[in-house]
Design an enzyme around this catalytic site. Structure first.
Site, PDB file in Angstrom:
ATOM      1  N   ASP A 585       0.782  -1.220  -0.103  1.00 55.44           N
ATOM      2  CA  ASP A 585      -0.114  -0.221   0.106  1.00 55.44           C
ATOM      3  C   ASP A 585       0.928   1.324   0.005  1.00 55.44           C
ATOM      4  OD1 ASP A 585      -1.731  -2.037  -0.026  1.00 55.44           O
ATOM      5  OD2 ASP A 585      -3.128  -0.954   1.409  1.00 55.44           O
ATOM      6  N   GLU A 808      -3.931  -7.011  13.262  1.00 57.93           N
ATOM      7  CA  GLU A 808      -3.280  -6.724  11.773  1.00 57.93           C
ATOM      8  C   GLU A 808      -1.813  -6.527  11.812  1.00 57.93           C
ATOM      9  OE1 GLU A 808      -4.662  -4.097   7.933  1.00 57.93           O
ATOM     10  OE2 GLU A 808      -5.405  -3.587  10.171  1.00 57.93           O
TER      11      GLU A 808
END
Length: 838
Positions: A585, A808
């Protein structure tokens, strides 16, 4: 992680509304035939070409039309899985499962038109108005911790859910038999979270069944709204029956008084089930146990006959939604039993209902079998790990297996129209309807398939149950279009679509994703199991087509270089345009995106892919493929890597592109934070962004143990001022100007310093690998492996014990869990790290 919606997530219904709009005549073209009628499609294509030439249409138009057509054609290679591989005939033990990972508890069949079951619950009287109705896993609903204590991926699971003062335990077990997937039973136990609680709450459980319009449900309703049973029939399940048994005290057969409400309607659509039930909880009822004071509760309206619900009859294709509410005081247990008719025909004696003591025995025997199989597979106890670490490992595996879903539907695809000299604009197209059997990264936030995550998921699952990995990889390869492309994010079906913001629904056929499915493929090759090789033989044509597409479509500006397509444009609000297709990302790339970029991590993925597929081709005796892949693998060696990506001025491997470090976000009222570019001005150079990307030649074990570049890799990895932290390797060096920097006013840092388990697992595997190969860095690599493993596993264990979740990502500053939770996708790799299985 290629999940840009993490910080820009819209209302859940946005995606559903967008998909519904485009499917009903919005700016989307339909092509449901895909590759299923290639003869007719080929004839039509030839006719259009001839007509176009006759009309004098340009070759660019023809090429654009051809690309658009191929984007939604399924690949012609033979499937990797047998025909009807998801059917109860071929895989009866996998037909039913907890394949709805986004709900706290539910089951469905592996079918394009499934029969679905689920659970909702609400604590009555705790707040004014409608009680909080729990159904779908949500990031911010206050429920938690929750997760599977045990789940074997096939026939058994036990989950614990904490909801304020309540503790729920949901269990299921399946029993084989017949031709339609056999029987299964649930047990839901609700208890107070704290022992000795005097004021016991009143709780409603809602058990429901949903059909899509072709199934027949016939409820038998007894006194006071209590369902005696639900009988039904479908073509896939044959005759079946659901029975919701009377509640009992936990652990025994003492009956408990319950109040009942039943509601029966047409299926409003799966994303709307929760809201429908909420809207119907508008009637007050009395819960009146014998000898106790009555209490009010909100319940579903009184039962009505289906024929009283209007002229639609039995839904006219809408399907049915049948829900039973049972309300009583905690603690209690309720059991739901599903019985297959075919399991009761042709046998010598009738099967006893899987309930009560028989269910208890089945659950306990499966739990014991899970523990024994877990230790035999991963040997954590034998390796000296603590009981807490063993529990962490069991929870990591179970959460991953319990997050496997089965999806079916059409995705939105934007064809690649990069035709030189063409400015033609195209609209998204509907891809053919396809199934997908896959694990998901997060039940609460990402309950759908992500391509590069799935390779890491299957590294864990393959050790436990290779057949599940064959199923998952085979389904992913079934998504190949005619060119060999697979969409990196799969949003299939109404339930998945409803949870995705509209801007993330469309997948672009020019965009790739790291080919991590080749990681479990490589592990299968190393193991040499004949069953694995038999699967790989069937999968090889599609694996080869997928890799060939990656190699050609992502080619870079110079020979043997590669560039991720799909970087964000250089908007004035972005510090560094993101590269979502890379999976990393917002990891810093060249400050000014251009076609001159060379991406190091992509080069490494292609190099790894060429080696894995060459090995596979040789093992399978595919001489033609080996002859093609061999030269590519030989050319993608360290000499090429050095020439394209070694940055002598930085002393590390790096990306190359139009770049300057002199960029920052500054407040510019009224626009907010805006990017300011200073001096030196951007120019073609190696990108100074030390972090995970810099390590990829090491992470994927592409360096020779005697390589002069291996030492510098270990230097930056072990430098506490750079990547080393007490909690694992940082994603970006602490010395980088991008470290912990926002990418925009509304986009906090993601891959800019946080510790991620998937890359740390690759680093552990590489250190273990080089620590066992003779070379100048062997001893150092072995020592770093021990230290990194202790840091990483220790922090994940502490956070799991403190919060009950796998996360995460983890802070490199204090180790706390960050991002979404539960995240039992690739964070479950902590199990393999504990087992030292790389």
């Amino acid at each position: 992680m290629a999940r840009g919606e993490r910080r820009r997530r819209g209302a859940p219904a946005d995606g559903a509304r967008t998909a519904e709009r485009v499917a009903r005549g919005g700016p989307v073209r339909r092509d449901g035939r895909g590759g299923r009628a290639r003869g007719a499609a080929g004839g039509a294509a030839l006719a259009i070409v001839v007509l176009s030439l006759a009309l004098g249409l340009s070759s660019r138009w023809l090429l654009a039309w051809y690309r658009s057509r191929r984007a939604v054609m399924l690949h012609s290679a033979p499937p990797a899985l047998p025909p009807d591989s998801s059917s109860p005939t071929v895989a009866p033990d996998l037909f039913w499962g907890t394949y709805r990972p986004h709900v706290y508890f539910g089951m469905k069949t592996r079918s394009p038109q499934p029969l679905l079951t689920g659970l909702m619950w609400a604590q009555q009287g705790t707040t004014p108005g409608t009680p909080k109705l729990r159904h779908t896993c949500e990031q911010g609903d206050g429920v938690g911790p929750y997760g599977w204590e045990f789940h074997d991926g096939v026939s058994f699971g036990r989950q614990h859910i904490q909801d304020g003062a309540l503790r729920l335990t949901t269990e299921f077990v399946k029993r084989p038999g017949g031709q339609h997937g056999g029987d299964w039973s649930w047990r839901v136990t609700v208890e107070p979270q704290a022992s000795g609680t005097s004021a016991l709450p009143l709780v409603s459980l809602f058990f429901y069944v949903v059909t899509d319009g072709k199934e027949v449900l016939v409820p038998e309703i007894g006194a006071k709204g209590q369902l005696k049973f639900i009988s039904g029939h479908t073509s896939e399940l044959g005759d079946f029956r659901f029975t919701l048994l009377a509640p009992t005290s936990p652990g025994d057969t003492t009956p408990k008084y319950g109040s009942y409400n039943v509601f029966w309607s047409s299926n409003p659509g799966l994303p709307l089930l929760t809201e429908m039930v909420k809207s119907r909880l508008n009637n007050w009822f009395q819960h009146r146990p014998p000898g106790a004071s009555p209490e009010r509760y909100l319940g579903l309206p009184e039962s009505l006959k289906w024929d009283d619900r209007g002229p639609s009859g039995q839904g006219q294709g809408q399907g049915q939604f049948l829900i039973q509410q049972v309300t009583l005081k905690v603690p209690f247990s309720v059991e739901l039993v599903f019985e297959s008719g075919s399991a009761r025909t042709g046998g010598s004696q009738a099967l006893e209902q899987l309930a009560g003591s028989l269910l208890t025995h089945a659950l306990e025997s499966h739990a014991e079998a899970f523990r024994e199989r877990f230790e035999k597979t991963f040997q954590l106890k034998e390796k000296g790990l603590s009981p807490e670490e063993q529990a962490l490992g069991q929870g990591a595996l179970s959460g991953l297996l319990g997050g496997i879903g089965y999806f079916y539907g059409q995705s939105l695809v934007l064809p690649d129209m990069e035709v030189e000299g063409s400015d033609q604009k195209v609209d998204p197209v509907l891809f053919p309807s396809v199934p997908l059997f896959t694990a998901v990264p997060s039940r609460s936030f990402f309950p759908r398939g992500f391509l590069w995550d799935e390779g890491f998921h299957q590294l864990v699952i393959q050790r436990w149950d290779p057949r599940l990995t064959w199923e998952a990889i085979g389904h992913w390869l079934g998504l190949l279009n005619a060119d060999g492309w697979i969409g990196r994010e799969q949003v299939l079906g109404d339930e998945a679509r409803a949870r995705v913001p509209s801007e993330f629904l469309v997948q672009r056929t020019a965009h790739a994703n790291p080919p991590t499915l080749l990681l479990p493929v490589a592990h299968m090759l190393d193991g040499g199991d004949p069953a694995d090789l038999a699967f790989l033989r069937r999968a090889f044509p599609r694996l080869r087509a997928w890799f060939s597409w990656l190699h050609h479509s992502q080619a870079g500006p110079v020979p043997l270089s590669y560039r991720w397509r799909g970087r964000d444009p250089a908007l004035p609000t972005l510090l560094n345009p993101k590269t979502l297709p890379s999976g990393l990302d917002d990891y810093p790339r060249a400050s000014h995106p251009s076609a001159s970029e060379r991406h190091l991590d992509l080069w490494c993925w292609v190099a790894l892919g060429s080696r894995v597929l060459m090995r596979l081709a040789e093992q399978l005796g595919e001489a033609e493929a080996a002859a093609e892949l061999g030269p590519l693998a030989a050319s993608l060696e360290e000499e090429s890597l050095d020439e394209l990506h070694w940055a002598p001025e930085l002393g590390v491997f790096a990306d190359f592109g139009n770049h300057t470090k002199a960029v920052q976000l500054k407040p510019r009222p009224p626009q907010g934070l805006m990017r300011v570019v200073g001096r030196p001005h951007p120019h073609l150079q190696y990108v100074d962004a030390l972090g995970y990307v810099s390590l990829f030649p090491f992470l994927l074990r592409l360096l020779d143990p005697n390589s002069p570049r291996l030492g510098p890799m270990l230097d930056v990895l072990a430098d506490r001022r750079q990547l080393w932290s007490p909690f694992g390797l940082r994603s970006l060096a602490a010395s980088s100007p991008f470290y912990s920097q926002r990418n925009s006013e509304h986009d906090p840092p993601y891959w800019r310093g946080a510790v991620w388990l998937n890359v740390n697992y690759l680093a552990l595997g590489a250190l273990h690998y080089y620590g066992h190969l003779e070379g100048p860095h062997q001893a150092r690599a072995a020592r770093l492996h021990r230290e990194l493993r202790a840091n990483l596993v220790g922090n994940v264990r502490r956070q799991y014990q403190a919060t009950g979740f796998l996360w995460e990502q983890y802070s490199d500053q204090d180790g706390r869990g960050m991002g979404c939770r539960p995240f039992q996708g690739w964070t479950s790799l902590v199990l393999l790290a504990m087992a030292e299985d790389y």
